[in-house]
Design an enzyme around this catalytic site. Structure first.
Site, PDB file in Angstrom:
ATOM      1  N   LYS A  40       0.832  -1.209   0.000  1.00 53.61           N
ATOM      2  CA  LYS A  40       0.000   0.000   0.000  1.00 53.61           C
ATOM      3  C   LYS A  40       0.859   1.248   0.000  1.00 53.61           C
ATOM      4  CE  LYS A  40      -4.224  -1.657   2.272  1.00 53.61           C
ATOM      5  NZ  LYS A  40      -5.094  -1.501   3.433  1.00 53.61           N
ATOM      6  N   LYS A  75      -5.370 -11.211  -7.085  1.00 57.22           N
ATOM      7  CA  LYS A  75      -6.516 -11.343  -6.184  1.00 57.22           C
ATOM      8  C   LYS A  75      -7.627 -10.361  -6.554  1.00 57.22           C
ATOM      9  CE  LYS A  75      -6.365  -9.047  -2.244  1.00 57.22           C
ATOM     10  NZ  LYS A  75      -6.597  -8.551  -0.906  1.00 57.22           N
ATOM     11  N   LYS A 133     -10.743  -4.687  -3.911  1.00 57.43           N
ATOM     12  CA  LYS A 133     -11.571  -3.484  -3.969  1.00 57.43           C
ATOM     13  C   LYS A 133     -10.862  -2.384  -4.737  1.00 57.43           C
ATOM     14  CE  LYS A 133     -13.907  -3.846   0.482  1.00 57.43           C
ATOM     15  NZ  LYS A 133     -13.602  -3.501   1.878  1.00 57.43           N
TER      16      LYS A 133
HETATM   17  P1  AMP Z   1     -10.813  -5.987   2.223  1.00 61.53           P
HETATM   18  O1  AMP Z   1     -11.342  -6.086   0.841  1.00 61.53           O
HETATM   19  O2  AMP Z   1      -9.330  -5.843   2.247  1.00 61.53           O
HETATM   20  O3  AMP Z   1     -11.532  -4.971   3.060  1.00 61.53           O
HETATM   21  O4  AMP Z   1     -11.082  -7.404   2.931  1.00 61.53           O
HETATM   22  C1  AMP Z   1     -12.178  -7.736   3.732  1.00 61.53           C
HETATM   23  C2  AMP Z   1     -12.202  -9.239   3.987  1.00 61.53           C
HETATM   24  O5  AMP Z   1     -12.386  -9.947   2.757  1.00 61.53           O
HETATM   25  C3  AMP Z   1     -10.910  -9.798   4.576  1.00 61.53           C
HETATM   26  O6  AMP Z   1     -11.208 -10.855   5.474  1.00 61.53           O
HETATM   27  C4  AMP Z   1     -10.177 -10.317   3.381  1.00 61.53           C
HETATM   28  O7  AMP Z   1      -9.247 -11.325   3.704  1.00 61.53           O
HETATM   29  C5  AMP Z   1     -11.322 -10.861   2.535  1.00 61.53           C
HETATM   30  N1  AMP Z   1     -10.969 -10.805   1.103  1.00 61.53           N
HETATM   31  C6  AMP Z   1     -10.637  -9.708   0.384  1.00 61.53           C
HETATM   32  N2  AMP Z   1     -10.384 -10.015  -0.907  1.00 61.53           N
HETATM   33  C7  AMP Z   1     -10.568 -11.361  -1.001  1.00 61.53           C
HETATM   34  C8  AMP Z   1     -10.463 -12.292  -2.087  1.00 61.53           C
HETATM   35  N3  AMP Z   1     -10.125 -11.901  -3.313  1.00 61.53           N
HETATM   36  N4  AMP Z   1     -10.716 -13.599  -1.838  1.00 61.53           N
HETATM   37  C9  AMP Z   1     -11.072 -14.016  -0.596  1.00 61.53           C
HETATM   38  N5  AMP Z   1     -11.182 -13.183   0.467  1.00 61.53           N
HETATM   39  C10 AMP Z   1     -10.941 -11.881   0.274  1.00 61.53           C
END
Ligand code: AMP
Ligand code: TRP
Length: 365
Positions: free
Chosen positions: A140, A224, A227
């Site tokens: 980041k 991956k 967002k």
């Molecule tokens: P974030 O998008 O970083 O706010 O992640 C929120 C939650 O979603 C966390 O527990 C991440 O580990 C999970 N997460 C985010 N992206 C993925 C993905 N591509 N596959 C599986 N889990 C995800």
């Protein structure tokens, strides 16, 4: 204070001594804590890797805390009005996905001041080098012109979130494993440095799903689904996308030229593997069942449509419930206020215990 959730009350009101240890009682129900930032559009990876599993955990007998981690979001600059909107919207997403506020504590992180306070205390036991090594910080910060101190400190705030609730389990996707491991190290260090009256913190475990811990982008199955890339056309399936959009996204998904519909760890087949993984995670079917479901499929076109259908069937009721929750912001705020009150009743005694053990004069009950 009245708390519905059985088992919470015993921690919220330690018997006679307000600073009495709340060490893990082996017989107590397990606790789970998790959260998500109210930034960007929540996507299918978030749903499969996190929220869907949180909902399932509600049937496992654990006491669950699900948080909207707005204080984490401001480690990178956010538009204030947008952040407020996204915070309520994410609360509605949690509820629409099946988080039941009568069975789980659902709240906004900034409503419970103990998180920021505990973060300060934990900062003082966390070596700087541990934070500089975090891969998410490195990734980041490489993308920012100016890196805030908060971005470096992000995992310590996450440790505070988890440790304040004596969480045993932290259900997250693969990318958060390192942060939970850091939380364990911080907890062990605090327990050692201030262990005069016994351990303060439960050492938490990351709970990573065996299927769907890392859903990949549909446009690029080597990266991956995230967002930050979700505005890129064809990358992510939004949790709130309508059926036509979902179908369009899957139709565009990158596959390969082998034509084989099988799970595979061959990087060249990552696109098809990702589609099958999404299908498997959504339907709960086994590897063999999934492969047999597609045994008579005519090519990747069929595969894409069938996966899209399964995702649409799962997300349509979520989208509809989301719209209902968003129509009643007063009710949403009422639920969030109640969640914050329940969370505070657990977090405040823990914070006081941390302070006492570190040598602060703790007054009152
Ligand atoms: P974030 O998008 O970083 O706010 O992640 C929120 C939650 O979603 C966390 O527990 C991440 O580990 C999970 N997460 C985010 N992206 C993925 C993905 N591509 N596959 C599986 N889990 C995800
Ligand atoms: N860092 C997590 C993410 O981006 C969000 C988070 C903050 C979290 N505090 C937490 C997850 C505590 C689990 C437990 O996904």
């Amino acid at each position: 204070m009245e708390i519905d959730n059985e088992g919470l009350a015993s921690v919220a009101q330690p018997a006679s001594d307000p600073i009495a240890a709340t060490e893990a009682d082996l017989n107590r129900p397990k606790r789970a804590f998790s959260g998500m930032q109210p930034t960007g559009e929540p996507h299918l990876g978030n749903y499969i890797g996190a929220v869907k599993r949180w909902v399932q955990m509600q049937d496992s007998g654990s006491i669950n805390f699900f948080c909207i981690v707005d204080l984490h979001s401001v480690t990178i600059h956010q538009d204030p009005d947008e952040l407020r909107k996204r915070t309520r919207s994410l609360a509605a997403v949690y509820l629409a996905s099946g988080i039941d506020p009568d069975r789980s504590t659902l709240f906004i992180q900034s409503h419970v001041s103990a998180h920021a306070e505990a973060c300060w205390l934990l900062n003082c036991v966390t070596p700087l080098g541990w934070l500089q090594k975090m891969t998410q910080f490195k990734d980041k910060s490489a993308k920012q012109e100016s890196v805030s101190t908060g971005l470096l400190d992000y995992p310590v705030l996450q440790a505070a979130d988890i440790l304040l609730y004596d969480a045993d389990q932290v259900p997250v996707g693969e990318d958060q494993k390192q942060h939970v491991e850091l939380t364990r190290n911080i907890a062990e260090r605090f327990n050692r440095l201030y262990g005069q009256d016994g351990p303060t913190f439960v050492i938490p475990e990351p709970v990573i799903p065996t299927v769907g811990a890392r859903i990949m982008g549909l446009d690029d199955p080597t990266s991956k689904m995230s967002k930050s890339a979700s505005s890129v056309r064809g990358h992510a399936v939004g949790l709130l996308d309508d059926p036509a959009e979902i179908e369009r996204s899957f139709k565009r998904a990158v596959t390969d030229s082998s034509g084989e519909i099988r799970f595979s760890d061959n990087p060249e087949r990552a696109g098809v593997n990702n589609l099958l993984t999404i299908y498997r995670a959504i339907t709960g079917r086994t590897t063999e069942q999934v492969e047999s479901d597609f045994a008579s499929a005519r090519g990747y076109g069929d595969l894409k449509l069938k996966v899209a259908e399964a995702v649409i069937a799962e997300l349509t009721p979520v989208r509809e419930r989301y719209q209902q929750f968003m129509q009643d912001p007063a009710e949403l705020d009422r639920l969030l206020a109640r969640g914050a009150e329940q969370a505070r009743a657990v977090a405040m005694p823990k914070l006081r215990q941390m302070m006492h053990r570190m040598g602060m004069v703790v007054v009152g009950g």
